[in-house]
Enzyme design. Structure first.
Site, PDB file in Angstrom:
ATOM      1  N   GLY A   1     -84.578  44.346 111.592  1.00  0.00           N
ATOM      2  CA  GLY A   1     -84.383  44.297 110.138  1.00  0.00           C
ATOM      3  C   GLY A   1     -84.577  45.616 109.419  1.00  0.00           C
ATOM      4  O   GLY A   1     -84.347  45.684 108.215  1.00  0.00           O
TER       5      GLY A   1
ATOM      6  N   GLU B   1     -87.886  44.714 117.350  1.00  0.00           N
ATOM      7  CA  GLU B   1     -86.541  44.517 117.903  1.00  0.00           C
ATOM      8  C   GLU B   1     -85.496  45.190 117.023  1.00  0.00           C
ATOM      9  O   GLU B   1     -84.610  44.533 116.468  1.00  0.00           O
ATOM     10  CB  GLU B   1     -86.230  43.015 117.971  1.00  0.00           C
ATOM     11  CG  GLU B   1     -87.216  42.208 118.793  1.00  0.00           C
ATOM     12  CD  GLU B   1     -87.048  40.693 118.633  1.00  0.00           C
ATOM     13  OE1 GLU B   1     -87.558  39.964 119.504  1.00  0.00           O
ATOM     14  OE2 GLU B   1     -86.428  40.249 117.644  1.00  0.00           O
TER      15      GLU B   1
ATOM     16  N   GLY C   1     -82.205  47.058 115.812  1.00  0.00           N
ATOM     17  CA  GLY C   1     -80.830  47.220 116.294  1.00  0.00           C
ATOM     18  C   GLY C   1     -80.133  48.253 115.430  1.00  0.00           C
ATOM     19  O   GLY C   1     -79.956  49.420 115.797  1.00  0.00           O
TER      20      GLY C   1
ATOM     21  N   ARG D   1     -67.632  43.281 109.321  1.00  0.00           N
ATOM     22  CA  ARG D   1     -68.717  43.276 108.331  1.00  0.00           C
ATOM     23  C   ARG D   1     -68.225  43.227 106.874  1.00  0.00           C
ATOM     24  O   ARG D   1     -68.771  42.464 106.086  1.00  0.00           O
ATOM     25  CB  ARG D   1     -69.650  44.480 108.554  1.00  0.00           C
ATOM     26  CG  ARG D   1     -70.247  44.535 109.963  1.00  0.00           C
ATOM     27  CD  ARG D   1     -71.359  45.547 110.099  1.00  0.00           C
ATOM     28  NE  ARG D   1     -72.536  45.128 109.376  1.00  0.00           N
ATOM     29  CZ  ARG D   1     -72.912  45.605 108.216  1.00  0.00           C
ATOM     30  NH1 ARG D   1     -72.214  46.571 107.647  1.00  0.00           N
ATOM     31  NH2 ARG D   1     -73.969  45.139 107.614  1.00  0.00           N
TER      32      ARG D   1
ATOM     33  N   CYS E   1     -53.588  38.770 109.011  1.00  0.00           N
ATOM     34  CA  CYS E   1     -53.067  37.808 108.029  1.00  0.00           C
ATOM     35  C   CYS E   1     -54.196  37.001 107.399  1.00  0.00           C
ATOM     36  O   CYS E   1     -54.334  35.796 107.657  1.00  0.00           O
ATOM     37  CB  CYS E   1     -52.066  36.887 108.707  1.00  0.00           C
ATOM     38  SG  CYS E   1     -50.758  37.829 109.463  1.00  0.00           S
ATOM     39  N   GLU E   2     -55.008  37.667 106.626  1.00  0.00           N
ATOM     40  CA  GLU E   2     -56.116  37.040 105.910  1.00  0.00           C
ATOM     41  C   GLU E   2     -56.342  37.869 104.653  1.00  0.00           C
ATOM     42  O   GLU E   2     -56.402  39.102 104.734  1.00  0.00           O
ATOM     43  CB  GLU E   2     -57.423  37.116 106.720  1.00  0.00           C
ATOM     44  CG  GLU E   2     -57.461  36.329 107.994  1.00  0.00           C
ATOM     45  CD  GLU E   2     -57.813  34.861 107.793  1.00  0.00           C
ATOM     46  OE1 GLU E   2     -58.231  34.466 106.687  1.00  0.00           O
ATOM     47  OE2 GLU E   2     -57.642  34.118 108.772  1.00  0.00           O
TER      48      GLU E   2
ATOM     49  N   TYR F   1     -73.120  46.313 115.020  1.00  0.00           N
ATOM     50  CA  TYR F   1     -72.376  45.102 114.654  1.00  0.00           C
ATOM     51  C   TYR F   1     -70.906  45.409 114.356  1.00  0.00           C
ATOM     52  O   TYR F   1     -70.287  44.771 113.523  1.00  0.00           O
ATOM     53  CB  TYR F   1     -73.040  44.390 113.457  1.00  0.00           C
ATOM     54  CG  TYR F   1     -74.499  44.101 113.690  1.00  0.00           C
ATOM     55  CD1 TYR F   1     -74.886  43.098 114.577  1.00  0.00           C
ATOM     56  CD2 TYR F   1     -75.495  44.847 113.058  1.00  0.00           C
ATOM     57  CE1 TYR F   1     -76.221  42.839 114.818  1.00  0.00           C
ATOM     58  CE2 TYR F   1     -76.836  44.595 113.297  1.00  0.00           C
ATOM     59  CZ  TYR F   1     -77.191  43.592 114.170  1.00  0.00           C
ATOM     60  OH  TYR F   1     -78.517  43.348 114.411  1.00  0.00           O
TER      61      TYR F   1
HETATM   62  N1  LLP Z   1     -84.266  40.306 116.148  1.00  0.00           N
HETATM   63  C1  LLP Z   1     -83.707  39.126 115.770  1.00  0.00           C
HETATM   64  C2  LLP Z   1     -84.379  37.882 116.086  1.00  0.00           C
HETATM   65  C3  LLP Z   1     -82.491  39.128 115.068  1.00  0.00           C
HETATM   66  O1  LLP Z   1     -81.959  37.984 114.687  1.00  0.00           O
HETATM   67  C4  LLP Z   1     -81.862  40.371 114.760  1.00  0.00           C
HETATM   68  C5  LLP Z   1     -80.600  40.404 114.041  1.00  0.00           C
HETATM   69  C6  LLP Z   1     -82.493  41.565 115.180  1.00  0.00           C
HETATM   70  C7  LLP Z   1     -83.680  41.481 115.870  1.00  0.00           C
HETATM   71  C8  LLP Z   1     -81.910  42.921 114.908  1.00  0.00           C
HETATM   72  O2  LLP Z   1     -81.881  43.202 113.559  1.00  0.00           O
HETATM   73  P1  LLP Z   1     -81.522  44.664 112.991  1.00  0.00           P
HETATM   74  O3  LLP Z   1     -82.641  45.604 113.349  1.00  0.00           O
HETATM   75  O4  LLP Z   1     -80.246  45.098 113.610  1.00  0.00           O
HETATM   76  O5  LLP Z   1     -81.392  44.430 111.537  1.00  0.00           O
HETATM   77  N2  LLP Z   1     -74.313  40.966 112.081  1.00  0.00           N
HETATM   78  C9  LLP Z   1     -75.060  41.425 110.946  1.00  0.00           C
HETATM   79  C10 LLP Z   1     -76.508  41.255 110.962  1.00  0.00           C
HETATM   80  C11 LLP Z   1     -77.042  39.962 111.542  1.00  0.00           C
HETATM   81  C12 LLP Z   1     -78.155  40.298 112.446  1.00  0.00           C
HETATM   82  C13 LLP Z   1     -78.678  39.126 113.145  1.00  0.00           C
HETATM   83  N3  LLP Z   1     -79.944  39.334 113.767  1.00  0.00           N
HETATM   84  C14 LLP Z   1     -74.537  42.724 110.393  1.00  0.00           C
HETATM   85  O6  LLP Z   1     -73.409  43.079 110.721  1.00  0.00           O
HETATM   86  O7  LLP Z   1     -75.162  43.356 109.564  1.00  0.00           O
END
Ligand code: LLP
Length: 431
Positions: free
Chosen positions: A254, A287, A289, A326, A356-357, A385
């Site tokens: 997050g 965690e 990302g 996104r 086509c959207e 993502y």
């Molecule tokens: N841990 C859990 C349990 C999660 O559900 C997620 C992301 C992360 C870690 C990693 O979060 P980060 O550090 O990347 O914010 N697809 C979306 C975001 C949905 C993320 C879902 N879970 C986007 O394109 O922004």
């Protein structure tokens, strides 16, 4: 095989810097020392490009910010599962956060050990749990009571007494973010409520093969402030304090990133300082990302057509919501820049894809110098993502992924562009 360019621009003119790895030099957009247009002329578009140098720098930045807390980082594979990306992070010392057996498979292929992986997910199948335990997974983050019975019986099959579980708390706190990225409010499908966790911790003997030694929480992604995280953490700590066997707190991901040029980069140090006093006596897992990979990557596209219609200028590019979902899904903002910096007066433009959207708009109302068919543009901050959420919608082969090595000069196609034949690969009735 790595390709090294024969020559590269030694110019250090910094006309516009997005981050130390992505900037204009002598009017051309570079990723480290590699000229993006030259790459694209060779490999084609749409093309994802990642700077491994920036990836490592981001990993180190997050690691250093949380090193006073002794945090262990598990990179969230859902953000970017490219094997070269995972390998670099593994070498830098990262573990992985996986949400499916497919992601575990990927992480193992990238050289991770089972014990460096945490397995999360709101709906793990029995086969996935078996695969995880078979591979000696480090942690399973649990968010259904029914999962515990599966884990216990599968652990018994493998005669294991070491299935380490972190129960995932739904702290009933709403994060400041897009509603689709908020996971910690009471109405969300994620996690277990505090009273359920309390009951589980008081009846652990029902699951003799499981070690309840952690607690997990992830209240959302791209978190706008730290308030909700701290409020949720306070609830979490109050919940686990009476249970000394809970020694590890996993705070999920997050950590936000800046998607706009004029946005300041969020401070990790502030969050780390606020967390520190609360986490005394616990081991910490994170965690992340997005914060590690988003600004290390971009998506390059070619302008196919420019059309003026209904008082608007549409630049139709060869990337779409199928390659970068996104903007369509979250109304997310990605800066768009031409590969050649132009000094011309800007016009307001809609950057759209061929799908086509009506939702296939990658960027709305952008001020850009006039674009022409054949021009190339980069969609910035697309390393997280982007490719992982790409689809074959409209029978579009997914793009190639290219990585620029940590030397900043050599590069290789890490994943080739899909072909039309790939689109039919799993069909059983090809003639
Ligand atoms: N841990 C859990 C349990 C999660 O559900 C997620 C992301 C992360 C870690 C990693 O979060 P980060 O550090 O990347 O914010 N697809 C979306 C975001 C949905 C993320 C879902 N879970 C986007 O394109 O922004």
């Amino acid at each position: 095989m790595w390709v090294s360019p024969f020559c590269f621009s030694a110019s250090h003119e910094l006309a516009m810097v997005f981050n130390p790895s992505i900037q204009y030099k002598a009017g051309r957009l570079k990723i480290d020392d590699v000229d993006i247009e030259s790459l694209v002329n060779e490999i084609g578009t749409p093309l994802y490009i990642y700077s491994l140098k920036r990836l490592t720098a981001n990993y180190q930045r997050v690691r250093d910010a949380f090193s006073p807390l002794n945090a262990r980082l598990h990179f969230s594979v859902k953000a970017n599962g490219n094997l070269d990306v995972l390998r670099v992070l593994r070498r830098a010392g990262a573990g992985f956060d996986c949400v499916s057996a497919g992601e575990i498979f990927r992480a193992l292929k990238a050289g991770a050990r089972g014990r460096d992986i945490v397995f999360a997910g709101v709906g793990k199948t029995r086969d996935e749990i078996r695969y995880a335990i078979q591979n000696g997974i480090g942690w399973i983050n649990v968010e259904n009571i029914g999962e515990l019975a599966y884990i216990n019986s599968i652990a018994a099959e493998f005669d294991s007494n070491n299935a380490r579980v972190a129960l995932r708390l739904n702290p009933e706190v709403t994060a400041t973010t897009h509603p689709y990225m908020a996971t910690g409010h009471g109405a969300a499908k994620f996690g277990l409520t505090a009273n359920v966790i309390q009951e589980l911790l008081s009846s652990q003997e029902r699951y003799p093969r499981i070690k309840f030694s952690g607690i997990h929480m992830h209240i959302g992604s791209q978190l706008g402030d730290t308030k909700a995280t701290l409020a949720a953490l306070d609830k979490l700590i109050a919940l686990v304090k009476p249970w000394p066997q809970i020694t590890t707190i996993n705070l999920g991901g997050g950590l936000p990133v800046a998607y706009r040029f004029d946005e300041p980069s969020p401070s990790l140090a502030t969050l780390a300082d606020e967390l520190a006093p609360r986490l005394k006596g616990y081991s910490l897992l994170l965690e992340p990302g997005r914060s590690i990979v988003a600004d290390a990557g971009l998506l390059v596209a070619e302008v196919l057509y420019v059309k003026r219609q209904a008082d608007q200028v549409f630049a139709i590019i060869d990337a779409s919501m199928a390659e970068l979902m996104r903007p369509a899904l979250y109304d997310a903002h990605h800066e768009v820049v031409p590969l050649r910096k132009a000094e011309a007066d800007t016009v307001t433009m809609q950057i759209v894809g061929p799908v086509c959207e009506s939702a296939d708009v990658l960027a709305r109302d952008r001020q850009l110098p006039p674009l022409h068919p054949g021009d190339k543009v980069a969609l910035m901050t697309a390393g997280a993502y982007g490719m992982t959420m790409a689809s074959n919608y409209n029978a579009r082969p997914r793009p190639a992924e290219l990585v620029v090595a940590e030397d900043g000069l050599s590069w290789r196609v890490s994943r080739r562009r899909e072909t039309w034949a790939d689109l039919l690969m799993a069909e059983t009735s090809i003639r």
